[in-house]
Design a protein around this motif. Structure first.
Motif, short mmCIF file in Angstrom:
data_model
loop_
_atom_site.label_atom_id
_atom_site.label_comp_id
_atom_site.label_asym_id
_atom_site.label_seq_id
_atom_site.Cartn_x
_atom_site.Cartn_y
_atom_site.Cartn_z
N PHE A 24 0.80 -1.21 0.00
CA PHE A 24 0.00 0.00 0.00
C PHE A 24 0.84 1.26 0.00
CE2 PHE A 24 -3.24 -2.89 1.77
CZ PHE A 24 -4.18 -2.70 0.78
N GLU A 26 1.83 3.67 -2.38
CA GLU A 26 1.74 4.25 -3.70
C GLU A 26 1.56 5.76 -3.55
OE1 GLU A 26 -1.13 2.51 -6.27
OE2 GLU A 26 -0.74 0.50 -5.51
N ILE A 28 -0.02 9.14 -4.09
CA ILE A 28 -1.35 9.60 -4.50
C ILE A 28 -1.36 11.08 -4.83
CG2 ILE A 28 -2.58 7.80 -3.26
CD1 ILE A 28 -3.20 9.93 -1.10
N ASN A 41 -7.33 9.66 -6.25
CA ASN A 41 -6.16 8.79 -6.43
C ASN A 41 -6.10 7.71 -5.35
OD1 ASN A 41 -5.45 10.34 -8.64
ND2 ASN A 41 -3.95 11.55 -7.52
N LEU A 42 -6.45 8.07 -4.12
CA LEU A 42 -6.45 7.10 -3.03
C LEU A 42 -7.49 6.01 -3.27
CD1 LEU A 42 -5.55 6.16 -0.24
CD2 LEU A 42 -7.21 7.72 0.73
N LYS A 44 -8.66 5.02 -6.16
CA LYS A 44 -8.17 4.18 -7.26
C LYS A 44 -7.11 3.20 -6.76
CE LYS A 44 -8.84 7.55 -10.96
NZ LYS A 44 -8.14 8.44 -11.91
N ALA A 45 -6.20 3.65 -5.91
CA ALA A 45 -5.14 2.78 -5.39
C ALA A 45 -5.72 1.67 -4.52
CB ALA A 45 -4.12 3.60 -4.60
N LYS A 48 -7.46 -0.88 -6.71
CA LYS A 48 -6.47 -1.68 -7.43
C LYS A 48 -5.90 -2.78 -6.54
CE LYS A 48 -2.13 -0.47 -8.65
NZ LYS A 48 -1.10 0.38 -9.21
N ASN A 49 -5.88 -2.55 -5.23
CA ASN A 49 -5.36 -3.55 -4.29
C ASN A 49 -6.45 -4.44 -3.70
OD1 ASN A 49 -2.42 -3.20 -4.06
ND2 ASN A 49 -3.00 -1.10 -3.57
#
Length: 55
Positions: A24, A26, A28, A41-42, A44-45, A48-49
């Protein structure tokens, strides 16, 4: 009790030495990114996880 503060590079190196992978961490945004854009962005991240977001 002694508190030791590690740099980011040392933190990742110690994780890798123990066989762990940071999942985690990444980027942002930066200081020029708006708060709303960082939130997008958070989300989306996280998705994605494997997280699911309820709206």
């Amino acid at each position: 009790m002694k508190l030791i503060i590690q740099s980011i590079k040392d933190y990742f190196k110690s994780k890798k030495d123990r066989g762990l992978e940071p999942i985690f961490f990444e980027k942002i945004g930066d200081k020029k990114t708006s708060r709303d854009e960082m939130l997008k962005n958070l989300i989306k991240a996280l998705e994605k996880n494997g997280w699911t977001i309820k709206k």
